[in-house]
Design a protein around this motif. Structure first.
Motif, PDB file in Angstrom:
ATOM      1  N   CYS A  29       0.784  -1.054  -0.123  1.00 24.03           N
ATOM      2  CA  CYS A  29      -0.024   0.007  -0.021  1.00 24.03           C
ATOM      3  C   CYS A  29       0.922   1.352  -0.109  1.00 24.03           C
ATOM      4  CB  CYS A  29      -0.869   0.095   1.253  1.00 24.03           C
ATOM      5  SG  CYS A  29      -1.918   1.757   1.396  1.00 24.03           S
ATOM      6  N   ALA A  30       0.703   2.268  -0.880  1.00 28.05           N
ATOM      7  CA  ALA A  30       1.424   3.481  -0.992  1.00 28.05           C
ATOM      8  C   ALA A  30       0.459   4.647  -0.967  1.00 28.05           C
ATOM      9  CB  ALA A  30       2.270   3.466  -2.200  1.00 28.05           C
ATOM     10  N   VAL A  31       0.813   5.648  -0.058  1.00 31.32           N
ATOM     11  CA  VAL A  31       0.041   6.927  -0.302  1.00 31.32           C
ATOM     12  C   VAL A  31       0.637   7.879  -0.861  1.00 31.32           C
ATOM     13  CG1 VAL A  31      -0.995   8.664   1.578  1.00 31.32           C
ATOM     14  CG2 VAL A  31      -1.141   6.163   2.019  1.00 31.32           C
ATOM     15  N   GLY A  32       0.126   8.505  -1.758  1.00 31.99           N
ATOM     16  CA  GLY A  32       0.717   9.953  -2.447  1.00 31.99           C
ATOM     17  C   GLY A  32       0.503  11.151  -1.568  1.00 31.99           C
ATOM     18  N   VAL A  33       1.605  11.670  -1.362  1.00 28.88           N
ATOM     19  CA  VAL A  33       1.610  12.687  -0.517  1.00 28.88           C
ATOM     20  C   VAL A  33       2.380  13.901  -1.295  1.00 28.88           C
ATOM     21  CG1 VAL A  33       1.404  11.635   1.681  1.00 28.88           C
ATOM     22  CG2 VAL A  33       3.719  12.564   0.622  1.00 28.88           C
ATOM     23  N   LYS A  34       1.781  15.197  -0.872  1.00 26.51           N
ATOM     24  CA  LYS A  34       2.438  16.349  -1.713  1.00 26.51           C
ATOM     25  C   LYS A  34       3.260  17.193  -0.728  1.00 26.51           C
ATOM     26  CE  LYS A  34       1.410  19.925  -5.062  1.00 26.51           C
ATOM     27  NZ  LYS A  34       2.532  19.575  -6.112  1.00 26.51           N
ATOM     28  N   VAL A  35       4.432  17.272  -0.835  1.00 23.21           N
ATOM     29  CA  VAL A  35       5.160  18.065  -0.149  1.00 23.21           C
ATOM     30  C   VAL A  35       6.134  18.692  -1.331  1.00 23.21           C
ATOM     31  CG1 VAL A  35       6.681  18.588   1.852  1.00 23.21           C
ATOM     32  CG2 VAL A  35       4.824  16.598   1.778  1.00 23.21           C
ATOM     33  N   GLY A  36       5.807  19.839  -1.754  1.00 20.83           N
ATOM     34  CA  GLY A  36       6.724  20.281  -2.785  1.00 20.83           C
ATOM     35  C   GLY A  36       6.325  19.643  -3.957  1.00 20.83           C
ATOM     36  N   ALA A  37       7.098  18.541  -4.289  1.00 20.25           N
ATOM     37  CA  ALA A  37       6.703  17.405  -5.325  1.00 20.25           C
ATOM     38  C   ALA A  37       5.894  16.377  -4.632  1.00 20.25           C
ATOM     39  CB  ALA A  37       7.888  16.952  -5.993  1.00 20.25           C
ATOM     40  N   GLN A  38       5.023  15.529  -5.603  1.00 18.59           N
ATOM     41  CA  GLN A  38       4.344  14.585  -4.986  1.00 18.59           C
ATOM     42  C   GLN A  38       5.177  13.314  -4.919  1.00 18.59           C
ATOM     43  OE1 GLN A  38       0.178  14.259  -5.917  1.00 18.59           O
ATOM     44  NE2 GLN A  38       0.349  12.286  -6.185  1.00 18.59           N
ATOM     45  N   LYS A  39       4.963  12.630  -3.829  1.00 20.07           N
ATOM     46  CA  LYS A  39       5.954  11.437  -3.752  1.00 20.07           C
ATOM     47  C   LYS A  39       5.036  10.367  -3.071  1.00 20.07           C
ATOM     48  CE  LYS A  39       8.091  12.343   0.621  1.00 20.07           C
ATOM     49  NZ  LYS A  39       9.220  12.366   1.482  1.00 20.07           N
ATOM     50  N   LEU A  40       5.313   8.915  -2.862  1.00 19.80           N
ATOM     51  CA  LEU A  40       4.683   7.973  -2.492  1.00 19.80           C
ATOM     52  C   LEU A  40       5.513   7.520  -1.135  1.00 19.80           C
ATOM     53  CD1 LEU A  40       3.988   5.492  -5.513  1.00 19.80           C
ATOM     54  CD2 LEU A  40       2.306   7.220  -4.480  1.00 19.80           C
ATOM     55  N   VAL A  41       4.635   7.277  -0.325  1.00 18.40           N
ATOM     56  CA  VAL A  41       5.328   6.762   1.019  1.00 18.40           C
ATOM     57  C   VAL A  41       4.573   5.185   1.068  1.00 18.40           C
ATOM     58  CG1 VAL A  41       5.078   6.876   3.622  1.00 18.40           C
ATOM     59  CG2 VAL A  41       5.120   8.939   2.201  1.00 18.40           C
TER      60      VAL A  41
END
Lengths: 114, 112
Positions: free
Chosen positions: B89-101
């Motif tokens: 499972c991965a969550v897309g977060v946007k901190v500046g650029a968007q990335k997967l956690v």
């Protein structure tokens, strides 16, 4: 459509040696990612490129890890010098745009540091 | 710190059973939740969810997102031995650029 290519597939080195990994993303994909996946864990983002610029390297151990994407296409990730805890699979991924909504992963490079 | 937690970590069932995999998250700037299947090395994309309560289906697999309770489930019905894999499972977060956690994954084993 060709997928993300990575080489080598496997690498065994001794601690304090150097190693480099190569990644060629899917043609036309602007965003490229390097992940480290330690056994039993999910992938952890090391660095993200948008074309040839770095947009996120907050989790890259910059004292020993470096990465470049000079022409905005393929990329190399280097570790110098390697430590035992660097043993992991290094995954490269690419996405069409910087939303990163759908990332396509390469087969990975399994690094063993002895 | 952004966190994604999957449960169970490991699951062994018999062919034909139905399984439910769980993913909970605590992140800032949520954008999306994705499920991947990892058999050998490269994770392969299954679903992306952005809206609560809307089920996504693909064959025997389905997934739903609850943005109020901050979790998602992945269901697999009539399991087959080929479903054996690690599900990420991965969550897309946007901190500046968007990335997967990513979460740590659930290792699913289907016995014949």
């Amino acid at each position: 459509e060709a997928g993300v290519a990575q080489s080598p597939r496997y690498k065994i080195i001794e601690k304090r040696q150097s190693v480099a990994f190569w990644c060629n993303p899917i043609s036309g994909h602007a965003t490229l990612y390097w992940y480290q996946q330690i056994l039993g864990q999910g992938p952890k983002l090391l660095i993200q490129f948008q074309n040839n610029g770095v947009v996120d390297d907050s989790q890259l151990p910059k004292d020993r890890f470096s990465a470049e994407r000079l022409k905005g296409v393929d990329s190399t990730l280097k570790i110098q010098p390697a430590k035992l805890e660097d043993s992991a699979v290094y995954l490269c991924a690419s996405s069409l745009d910087r939303t990163g909504a759908e990332q396509f992963f390469g087969p990975g490079t399994r690094l063993t540091v002895l | 710190e952004d966190k994604v937690v999957q449960s169970p970590l490991s699951l062994v069932v018999h062919e034909g059973d139905t399984v439910t995999l769980n993913c909970s998250y605590e992140v800032t700037n949520f954008r999306s939740l994705l499920w991947y299947k990892q058999e050998k090395k490269a994770p392969t994309f299954l679903f992306m969810l952005t809206s609560s309560g809307i089920e996504k289906k693909s064959g025997r697999l389905s997934s739903i997102l609850d943005k109020k309770e901050l979790f998602s489930i992945l269901n697999i019905t009539a399991t087959q031995t080929g479903d054996s894999a690690v599900y990420l499972c991965a969550v897309g977060v946007k901190v500046g650029a968007q990335k997967l956690v990513f979460g740590q994954g659930t290792r699913l084993t289907i016995n014949p």
